[in-house]
Design an enzyme around this catalytic site. Structure first.
Site, PDB file in Angstrom:
ATOM      1  N   ARG C 107       0.822  -1.218   0.000  1.00 28.30           N
ATOM      2  CA  ARG C 107       0.000   0.000   0.000  1.00 28.30           C
ATOM      3  C   ARG C 107       0.850   1.259   0.000  1.00 28.30           C
ATOM      4  O   ARG C 107       0.576   2.225  -0.719  1.00 28.30           O
ATOM      5  CB  ARG C 107      -0.950  -0.045   1.212  1.00 28.30           C
ATOM      6  N   LYS C 142       2.584  25.474  -4.601  1.00 28.54           N
ATOM      7  CA  LYS C 142       1.379  24.820  -4.063  1.00 28.54           C
ATOM      8  C   LYS C 142       1.513  23.300  -4.110  1.00 28.54           C
ATOM      9  O   LYS C 142       0.641  22.584  -4.618  1.00 28.54           O
ATOM     10  CB  LYS C 142       0.140  25.314  -4.833  1.00 28.54           C
ATOM     11  N   LYS C 174       5.147  40.054  -4.858  1.00 27.17           N
ATOM     12  CA  LYS C 174       3.706  40.003  -5.055  1.00 27.17           C
ATOM     13  C   LYS C 174       3.071  41.294  -4.564  1.00 27.17           C
ATOM     14  O   LYS C 174       3.761  42.176  -4.041  1.00 27.17           O
ATOM     15  CB  LYS C 174       3.144  38.802  -4.293  1.00 27.17           C
ATOM     16  N   GLU C 204       4.888  40.461  -9.749  1.00 25.02           N
ATOM     17  CA  GLU C 204       3.527  40.104 -10.150  1.00 25.02           C
ATOM     18  C   GLU C 204       2.754  41.348 -10.575  1.00 25.02           C
ATOM     19  O   GLU C 204       2.776  42.360  -9.873  1.00 25.02           O
ATOM     20  CB  GLU C 204       2.841  39.456  -8.939  1.00 25.02           C
TER      21      GLU C 204
END
Lengths: 293, 293, 293, 293, 293, 293
Positions: C107, C142, C174, C204
């Site tokens: 597993r 992320k 940012k 950004e």
């Protein structure tokens, strides 16, 4: 620390806790026999940490943590900020509480302070040597294994600038890489196609010819290794202001200004971290247990 | 390493694996970007690690482990034993296998070798300075945090002797302990009653008067701190041969022989470990990928 | 893995061993009760790991290590290389040895394979969607906590390119950074003066106006966040080819080609790692204990 | 979280601290370069964490710990409890303090929140789909390696029930175990004789025939794998109410209700943890440094 | 180990490596001073590990690992299997190689062997005392902190059966739980509704009345704590064969048979692990360095 | 703890945190199922830890830390100091707060207390047996692996004295060392030349003849192993008061006084730590959730 920069935060404890664990384990381990057999557990006192030579201080944040982790009840008061110049004889900070704890933590705290201030003091000497030029003093990866984050912070505290942190956050094509790729042109081609967009590509050269080849292959960031100040000056003149230049190899306090005046933007010096002598710092008990009324 | 001693085994890997983990994590981390983008995964080569200055080698066992842990398929062949003298230009060892792996491991391996050989080389210089006396060169607890086992082994490799390893395996009554106990007599009394039977009690003194007081209180092992060679000689003469004497403080390559000739049994020197400059060692690719037929 | 790139080496085991330790501890811990009570310790067998859907494989190097660390005597034979396309029903590899060990490790090995191949398969779908453009598919930060090195390698295996690894190896201004610095101009000024020389500065922006302001302040590397393909196309046209452009926000398999054709150099997609569904992979015992003569 | 259950305590920090260590090390490491070069160390602010979609929240306890471990001086105020439904646009919590710290911790905190709420949200959708039946939604061991305790808690937060935690705390005889033991009868015999008294024995079957064989061998807890709802209904009818039944394999939001209505007691779904997409959560600076008087 | 059970595999090294690390660090640490100063690094020998009393052996797999981790070059040959009875004077195994390594590892290896065989020997004595009954000897959670997996394996090796491993893999309602829930009925109700399906619910009772109340509330698995054999017999008679019964509290080698004959299915005994005396095992050098030609 | 000694500080948490981590992980792990399903998260209570037999308490500092690390909100109040004698029925301390937390931590806290007080109680019995002699009761290296620092502290708490901590902080020449060195004379010679100055050299002998040989070779610290009290008395008489003598081997509560009266300075006893039975300590909930108004 030079005032034209935002002061950096010391590296997160997380990144040097393991080194601190090693340090406390190796020096204190199951306990300090001497204090246990001659000093009572209730004995309190106050100690002064002081500079025994002129220095640029670095590492008080580590020393504080040493005392705190040895005994959470100790009171610690630093009286200087990281990167400040301190004269011989001045206090760096004070620690108060259990004498057993203070004496057990003393050597580890001083060992950290001595080395980190050694690096920041040496860095500041190089900075002073190039004062009023725009040249920056830069560190290398020749830090002591296990000490990278602390060593690099000490360089910042001394007024230097950090080079890449490690192999994973910068690209530097050295002679072996160039040879493995089959020459400057091919190495630069591979690197430009494949490098992450956020990273510049730096390439090491040892002569004007190599520097020109590198630029012809698209390089705009060179490491001039083991060149004389004169050779550096010729390369600067030939390549013009758009190519970022860093000198390294054979740099000392005696010749660093000649390199800076030759026009390079940065000078990187391994000795900042691999050969800085510890500065002399000491802990004096001011108000010991048996001197109290 | 001096031939009259059984050569010590290097410290168990277990005791420095964490430092090695830190070292590999901080320098290589998720990977060496430069080699990944310019050198193919199949590229093989052979490299020579060499001395760039005369030195007493220490740390080959660590360098071997660095290469092995970066890539278990690398072949490593050291050509010297810990503690041997090596002349500038001589090979220290060879490493063969994946070029990506060799270049990724290079700096970490050299950083260990440079520092440890720096310590052993400096120690051997102190040993040479007291040659033909029976005086021993001894280290201190002024090692680099995290490096105690390696630093102390490097001192042995350079022909020195280790002092206590840490606070937990020896008893040394310093001025602060004596003050906390309320004087030499009380400190010695407490220590003699309570010390583990296997440990001698060493006490720090700074003058003949203090030395005599300590002996009167039963001491037979003194640390003479910050005394001149002349003062040391007087103490030696006064106390006779049964008291074990160690000098420390202000010792340099220039004056160490004077201390030895003053008759102390051991001289302890913090600079062996807190201020040894790294020696110059380098890795040269001998047989790179593009030079193979 | 796209053939025009040197195949990357999988990340060093050192960098994901802790995750593997967690995985084995949490699923096997003190032992697999079921196998211990129904299967004898001498029972041997052979199992086939197979794809139950079309996929781009990633993580065989992890699965191998899972089996090896559960039982060093297991024989493991992968039959595909990281990044290869595999059709439903094909074998990915085989494992042979103690049935207790194979079933205990199953597993955990599949859980790693399923997620990593999920990422590489999704990445390859985005790659296919922008085929024959020069636009690159890029990951983000992320990733799943604890999985950064593996997630990022899976993106490479799927034909994508890595963005900065983390906060420590890249600079991205940012909106919050710009606001904190007091505007685009001041933020860019601070960053250019203080950034390590090896790192580009990415900023950004969300509109053409912001993009022009950033360029006026010296930016040459923009992140166009939450713009439509049309807005992106206008910015590309206006800024010309020297400004490196990356699009992000709201990108899907449906619209990614429109962004690529709008002319950005890179498209970064958080979903590659934060929302990739696991692919279906399974382990089949081919030659179990009771089927042997 | 369903009100008829005592709310479980979140898993002890001890059990996920290592995952958190990995997460902070991989994303922040030695420090956030961007904030260090553009935001001053004294800059303070307040940020709002908000839902960008309807969701069932899980992981605020982790996000709090992320901020706390990045900077012990941050003030964190969650405004929801684990397992609550939150509408798009609502605040989940607030964090206040050093801007450097808030921005450095942001991504790691959101990555945890996004995944855990993704699991709890998906679980709640399955719960809703079987509402007003007595059937329970159950997880599997198909969690992400390293995330078992957190993934399983997220299932609870979403209103599901946990299956066995791991191989060490439950017995499930799958086809491979049955084959290795030489058939259902022998496998059940071995298990009944040898199982710890506190554990039931669950056995996997794929048809009515196998189910009846298992019951004949003494089983009272079956896993019906890869059966249609119709097949499940026949088995339920045939076996009667005393046999505990769990369905698994090929369950989706579309067909889950059919399984529940077929009369099984539990439905286990691997996708709850292996394929839950992250939900969209974001951090907004509300009161940044430069907006303060 | 009793022949009617499949022999369990020893617990995975992963689950006791940390304990082994602690053991080697605390006893050997930076090195064995005595062997380093009196035995040369090339000295080889062979040693025999032997039983100094009759015992049931357990822990050879740990002792082997101790020697292997101290020195990977040692040859280790155990001559017994876990759980075998060994007479005083018999050899348990042999170890051959570097004398420094053998002597450094000796004490740690023997300390593990002595304790684990102490447990297995004591367990076998209880087993013998209930021979020819169907009653099982069961351990408790009163193991030594840090030793759970090893202690529990030693119980198996001695012919006992394990109770739940820990708080996370079994349900046992004790008096405090019952009180907190507001009585037996409510506690059983909560537990039955909320317990994971794979776990039975065990409830502690101290009298026939409590036992009947528990059964009335649905219990089928009781812990009879601190009852006399006579009280136990009455409960067995009253409740009939369908209720699983375990006795605990005040069990000794003298009275254990009375409990078994009273008809309980299991008897759990904390002393197996919290108070087992170490057995006497020793290491004899057979073929030392100075006896070789 | 005997009043003529300064009370030692308990060993630093750092040195037993790993053991504590193991203990909490193995017993609580992801959580206590029983309390989670039958006790609400808001339920509070107060518990009393009490002695169920006469004992010398040791380990309250560990038990406190167990409760604190399980739940930082628990209030813990010990009512005895390490080393105090406590009668059966007396309270050792109180803990107050969340019932879930108290019950989850109970067993681990008691397991530590039971063992450590077992050691200190047994040590105090040996101390009492030699009362009014000057002979000291000393421990050995036969501690439980992983427990060295705690076991040795428990011996101190019981009024004993610690022998060397480990192989790295003391020198003891046993028969194997002597044989390997080629005899007593050579072993002593090597040791004296090479031992660190701070350590005495202890040598094991088994007869008067061996004792005299050792003294002739310069020994002043003997371990008399496996001698009768009569043999010991003869050796004491023969060697006079300047030789430090320790007896070991075959010492019991019955014969220990005879050894003390034979005149040895110390008696070392492995059973203090390898075979101390746990004392009986228990936790009683005094003021549970449902008994509150």
């Amino acid at each position: 620390m030079p005032t034209h920069l935002l002061p950096p935060s010391p590296p997160p404890l997380r990144t040097w806790q393991t080194l601190l664990d090693l340090a406390l384990a190796e020096d204190i381990g199951p306990g300090d026999i001497t204090t246990q057999i001659v000093i009572g557990p209730e004995s309190k006192g106050r100690a002064r940490i002081e500079a025994r030579q002129d220095l640029v201080i670095c590492g008080l944040f580590v020393a504080e943590e040493v005392f705190r982790q040895v005994d959470a009840h100790l009171q610690i008061n630093p009286v200087h900020r990281e990167g400040e110049r301190v004269a011989a004889g001045e206090a760096l900070g004070f620690v108060e509480g259990s004498m057993r704890s203070i004496l057990a933590a003393e050597r580890t705290a001083l060992n950290f302070l001595g080395r980190l201030s050694g690096i920041s003091t040496l860095t500041s000497q190089f900075r002073d040597a190039v004062s009023e030029t725009s040249c920056q003093i830069v560190d290398t990866r020749k830090t002591l294994p296990g000490w990278r984050v602390l060593d690099k912070f000490a360089v910042l505290a001394g007024g230097g600038i950090n080079h890449r942190f490690a192999l994973f956050d910068g690209i530097l094509l050295k002679d072996n890489h160039v040879a493995a790729a089959g020459g400057v042109r091919e190495a630069m081609n591979r690197a430009r196609t494949r490098a992450p967009a956020g990273l510049r590509i730096q390439i090491e050269v040892e002569s004007l010819q190599e520097a020109e080849d590198a630029c012809a292959a698209g390089a705009d960031f060179l490491l001039l290794d083991n060149c004389t100040p004169e050779a550096v000056a010729r390369i600067v003149e030939q390549l013009g202001p758009d190519i970022l230049l860093e000198a390294s190899g054979g740099i000392s306090l005696e010749n660093v200004r000649a390199f800076a005046e030759a026009g390079v933007h940065r000078i990187s010096i391994g000795a900042l971290t691999h050969s800085a002598a510890a500065v002399d710092v000491a802990l004096e008990v001011e108000d010991g247990p048996d001197r109290r009324p």
